[in-house]
Design a protein around this motif. Sequence first.
Motif, PDB file in Angstrom:
ATOM      1  N   UNK A  42       0.819  -1.207   0.000  1.00  0.00           N
ATOM      2  CA  UNK A  42       0.000   0.000   0.000  1.00  0.00           C
ATOM      3  C   UNK A  42       0.861   1.269   0.000  1.00  0.00           C
ATOM      4  N   UNK A  43       2.098   1.157   0.503  1.00  0.00           N
ATOM      5  CA  UNK A  43       3.011   2.305   0.520  1.00  0.00           C
ATOM      6  C   UNK A  43       3.809   2.415  -0.774  1.00  0.00           C
ATOM      7  N   UNK A  44       3.502   1.546  -1.743  1.00  0.00           N
ATOM      8  CA  UNK A  44       4.183   1.617  -3.029  1.00  0.00           C
ATOM      9  C   UNK A  44       5.365   0.690  -3.164  1.00  0.00           C
ATOM     10  N   UNK A  45       5.537  -0.245  -2.235  1.00  0.00           N
ATOM     11  CA  UNK A  45       6.646  -1.195  -2.303  1.00  0.00           C
ATOM     12  C   UNK A  45       6.431  -2.145  -3.481  1.00  0.00           C
ATOM     13  N   UNK A  46       7.411  -2.360  -4.339  1.00  0.00           N
ATOM     14  CA  UNK A  46       7.269  -3.266  -5.489  1.00  0.00           C
ATOM     15  C   UNK A  46       6.863  -4.669  -5.052  1.00  0.00           C
ATOM     16  N   UNK A  47       6.113  -5.353  -5.900  1.00  0.00           N
ATOM     17  CA  UNK A  47       5.627  -6.698  -5.582  1.00  0.00           C
ATOM     18  C   UNK A  47       6.776  -7.644  -5.231  1.00  0.00           C
ATOM     19  N   UNK A  48       7.852  -7.562  -6.024  1.00  0.00           N
ATOM     20  CA  UNK A  48       8.969  -8.479  -5.792  1.00  0.00           C
ATOM     21  C   UNK A  48       9.583  -8.302  -4.419  1.00  0.00           C
ATOM     22  N   UNK A  49       9.681  -7.066  -3.936  1.00  0.00           N
ATOM     23  CA  UNK A  49      10.253  -6.813  -2.616  1.00  0.00           C
ATOM     24  C   UNK A  49       9.310  -7.302  -1.521  1.00  0.00           C
ATOM     25  N   UNK A  50       8.008  -7.085  -1.709  1.00  0.00           N
ATOM     26  CA  UNK A  50       7.031  -7.580  -0.732  1.00  0.00           C
ATOM     27  C   UNK A  50       7.127  -9.099  -0.625  1.00  0.00           C
ATOM     28  N   UNK A  51       7.204  -9.773  -1.764  1.00  0.00           N
ATOM     29  CA  UNK A  51       7.284 -11.239  -1.770  1.00  0.00           C
ATOM     30  C   UNK A  51       8.564 -11.729  -1.105  1.00  0.00           C
ATOM     31  N   UNK A  52       9.671 -11.048  -1.369  1.00  0.00           N
ATOM     32  CA  UNK A  52      10.939 -11.460  -0.769  1.00  0.00           C
ATOM     33  C   UNK A  52      10.915 -11.287   0.741  1.00  0.00           C
ATOM     34  N   UNK A  53      10.401 -10.166   1.229  1.00  0.00           N
ATOM     35  CA  UNK A  53      10.318  -9.956   2.674  1.00  0.00           C
ATOM     36  C   UNK A  53       9.383 -10.966   3.319  1.00  0.00           C
ATOM     37  N   UNK A  54       8.276 -11.291   2.641  1.00  0.00           N
ATOM     38  CA  UNK A  54       7.352 -12.295   3.187  1.00  0.00           C
ATOM     39  C   UNK A  54       8.065 -13.637   3.349  1.00  0.00           C
ATOM     40  N   UNK A  55       8.869 -14.018   2.349  1.00  0.00           N
ATOM     41  CA  UNK A  55       9.588 -15.290   2.436  1.00  0.00           C
ATOM     42  C   UNK A  55      10.619 -15.274   3.566  1.00  0.00           C
ATOM     43  N   UNK A  56      11.278 -14.152   3.770  1.00  0.00           N
ATOM     44  CA  UNK A  56      12.285 -14.064   4.823  1.00  0.00           C
ATOM     45  C   UNK A  56      11.664 -14.033   6.209  1.00  0.00           C
ATOM     46  N   UNK A  57      10.384 -13.653   6.298  1.00  0.00           N
ATOM     47  CA  UNK A  57       9.705 -13.528   7.596  1.00  0.00           C
ATOM     48  C   UNK A  57       8.842 -14.732   7.935  1.00  0.00           C
ATOM     49  N   UNK A  58       9.052 -15.846   7.267  1.00  0.00           N
ATOM     50  CA  UNK A  58       8.285 -17.050   7.597  1.00  0.00           C
ATOM     51  C   UNK A  58       8.592 -17.477   9.036  1.00  0.00           C
ATOM     52  N   UNK A  59       7.558 -17.896   9.750  1.00  0.00           N
ATOM     53  CA  UNK A  59       7.760 -18.316  11.143  1.00  0.00           C
ATOM     54  C   UNK A  59       8.660 -19.550  11.228  1.00  0.00           C
ATOM     55  N   UNK A  60       8.466 -20.491  10.313  1.00  0.00           N
ATOM     56  CA  UNK A  60       9.277 -21.709  10.295  1.00  0.00           C
ATOM     57  C   UNK A  60      10.519 -21.458   9.442  1.00  0.00           C
ATOM     58  N   UNK A  61      11.678 -21.669  10.022  1.00  0.00           N
ATOM     59  CA  UNK A  61      12.899 -21.315   9.293  1.00  0.00           C
ATOM     60  C   UNK A  61      13.107 -22.156   8.040  1.00  0.00           C
ATOM     61  N   UNK A  62      12.579 -23.400   8.012  1.00  0.00           N
ATOM     62  CA  UNK A  62      12.761 -24.222   6.817  1.00  0.00           C
ATOM     63  C   UNK A  62      11.943 -23.699   5.638  1.00  0.00           C
ATOM     64  N   UNK A  63      11.017 -22.761   5.904  1.00  0.00           N
ATOM     65  CA  UNK A  63      10.222 -22.167   4.831  1.00  0.00           C
ATOM     66  C   UNK A  63      10.867 -20.888   4.281  1.00  0.00           C
ATOM     67  N   UNK A  64      11.918 -20.422   4.921  1.00  0.00           N
ATOM     68  CA  UNK A  64      12.627 -19.247   4.434  1.00  0.00           C
ATOM     69  C   UNK A  64      13.569 -19.651   3.301  1.00  0.00           C
ATOM     70  N   UNK A  65      14.134 -18.682   2.569  1.00  0.00           N
ATOM     71  CA  UNK A  65      15.066 -19.019   1.485  1.00  0.00           C
ATOM     72  C   UNK A  65      16.173 -19.946   1.963  1.00  0.00           C
ATOM     73  N   UNK A  66      16.677 -20.765   1.037  1.00  0.00           N
ATOM     74  CA  UNK A  66      17.679 -21.771   1.390  1.00  0.00           C
ATOM     75  C   UNK A  66      19.021 -21.161   1.772  1.00  0.00           C
ATOM     76  N   UNK A  67      19.352 -20.025   1.196  1.00  0.00           N
ATOM     77  CA  UNK A  67      20.659 -19.445   1.478  1.00  0.00           C
ATOM     78  C   UNK A  67      20.624 -17.940   1.216  1.00  0.00           C
ATOM     79  N   UNK A  68      21.663 -17.259   1.698  1.00  0.00           N
ATOM     80  CA  UNK A  68      21.784 -15.821   1.430  1.00  0.00           C
ATOM     81  C   UNK A  68      22.037 -15.558  -0.044  1.00  0.00           C
ATOM     82  N   UNK A  69      22.586 -16.541  -0.754  1.00  0.00           N
ATOM     83  CA  UNK A  69      22.787 -16.370  -2.193  1.00  0.00           C
ATOM     84  C   UNK A  69      21.453 -16.196  -2.913  1.00  0.00           C
ATOM     85  N   UNK A  70      20.443 -16.950  -2.486  1.00  0.00           N
ATOM     86  CA  UNK A  70      19.117 -16.816  -3.093  1.00  0.00           C
ATOM     87  C   UNK A  70      18.569 -15.407  -2.870  1.00  0.00           C
ATOM     88  N   UNK A  71      18.724 -14.912  -1.649  1.00  0.00           N
ATOM     89  CA  UNK A  71      18.214 -13.569  -1.326  1.00  0.00           C
ATOM     90  C   UNK A  71      18.971 -12.507  -2.110  1.00  0.00           C
TER      91      UNK A  71
END
Length: 559
Positions: free
Chosen positions: A314-343
């Motif tokens: 709603x503040x104008x954040x690009x879709x890709x950035x919203x999706x990336x932050x959502x993935x990094x903020x998963x409660x279960x760590x195994x659901x977050x990105x596999x590595x910092x290289x992916x991020x």
Amino acid sequence: MADTQRYVNLACQQGYLSQASLKRARGQWRDEGEKRSLWAVIKSADMLTDKQIQDVESALEVDPSGPGTVIEGYRIVERLGSGGMGDVYLGQSQSNPSEQVAIKILPKRLCADPEHLKRFVLETRALSRMNDEHVTRYISAGEVDARPYLIMELVRGVSLKEHLQQAGALTSRESMAILAQLSGALIKAEDARVVHRDIKPANILLSPARPGYNEPFCAKICDFGLVKFLQDRAQDLGVDEALTVSGIALGTPHYMSPEQATGEREIDYRSDMYSLAATVYHAMMGRTLFSGKTSAVIMYKQVTASIDVEPLRQRGCPDGLVDLLRDMLRKERHERPDSWRDIYTRAISLVDELAGQDPELESAGRQQPVSRRRASSAVFNAGPSPVQGMPRGIFRSRRRTVWAMQLLSFSVILLAVTIFWLLSPPGDGSRVIRVAPETFASSLQRATQELAAYADDPAYADLGSTRTLLLQPGRYQLPSGLSLRSSGLVLQAAAAGVEIEAGDQSLIDLKGSAHVLRMKGPMLIRGRGDALVRVTDGARLYLQDVVVRGAPLEVVGGS
């Protein structure tokens, strides 16, 4: 404990700490089970400013490392600040007065605590293994007056915490810069089996942009005081992992991962992913993910409460950035990105995409892509950052005045753009993509795919779009069997120290008159096998300041 009460009493006497704040701190201290001192709770809860903390602690401790003390050729000039794991001083080289450093010294009151001593050693070891431009640079370490010290680069700038207090929330561009820069640095932490455990705005320094870089600032991670080495690396280094005690939460509640908040012992680099995403969320929204009266309440929410990232959109954040932050903020760590290289790969892609969009649209909601011809000249650093010390409302008002004046010449600009559009060949814009060794293969593949549309048309060999892969210093591995179908690919070294290695099966195959590759050094290419680069059927290869060793260049009907 007596020293702790002296600090609290003096803070109250000086008027720094109100009775209401003291009562709230005592409640939080009891909620945490009194595992740390009341003074530590007060400092971490931001009830006092850094200057007030420094005044209190300085008044109650005679510093044997005050101004005039010389450590490894650096004379201490003044005290810069204090943290939970040490006091930081400004040091000036005796042989070169223009050279200044930051010297962190463990306070005398903490030297008697074995845990603090071990943590200081851990920080020193971690920093010495993190050689990256986005991490405060390690210089040396040792002891003075039986107190351990750490000498680091002096970063000119402010912390992200201070920046948010002075200038307000960050733009999408600024937030993506932090995410891209720091995720690249944390690749090295992952490789070194290091977990920071305390990534937050106060531990991110923003120094001025580097010359030649399109960036709003150069972000650096600092303060590895709560660092953890993963078990296999800890055994190699002889580190006592008893410092990580099961059931005790270490970190800062507003940015803690769920596994940190529950006191899990076996955390890994994915915990830092959550903390960095929580930090970026705070930077963009101007508020933290969760709030509460006590640390216990905030940590409970980190574990149980759902996270809504839609306000970012709603503040104008690009879709890709919203999706990336959502993935990094998963409660279960195994659901977050596999590595910092992916991020890092996703963040760099977002930065590249934003380079083709109009930065002025950020204040008007969701960003929209600009025309192809305007995208070709869009500069990633075109959107100005708010001036420090100037309220954002005044800043935006002045910007609107400038826009109104610019409208006077709009018709002339529109006419020029129209003529340029009609007379120029269509293209997808010239882009510069910053590349590190670990992202070389994926960036190379993406760039060649984007340029493939022009591969069979000689008319666009020099006039079409270009992709410049700006190679940071390091050793690059050339993918096997690489066939470049492109009309505008440039491999350019950002600085000295770029080496490209090719295996037995590695071959750059340039075939056809529309295929052009430019390589600009200083750069060293090492190859094995029959040929490193094959140029045939009218293709062209341009080398500038490039040294080739090993396999030869094979030119058949090309140049």
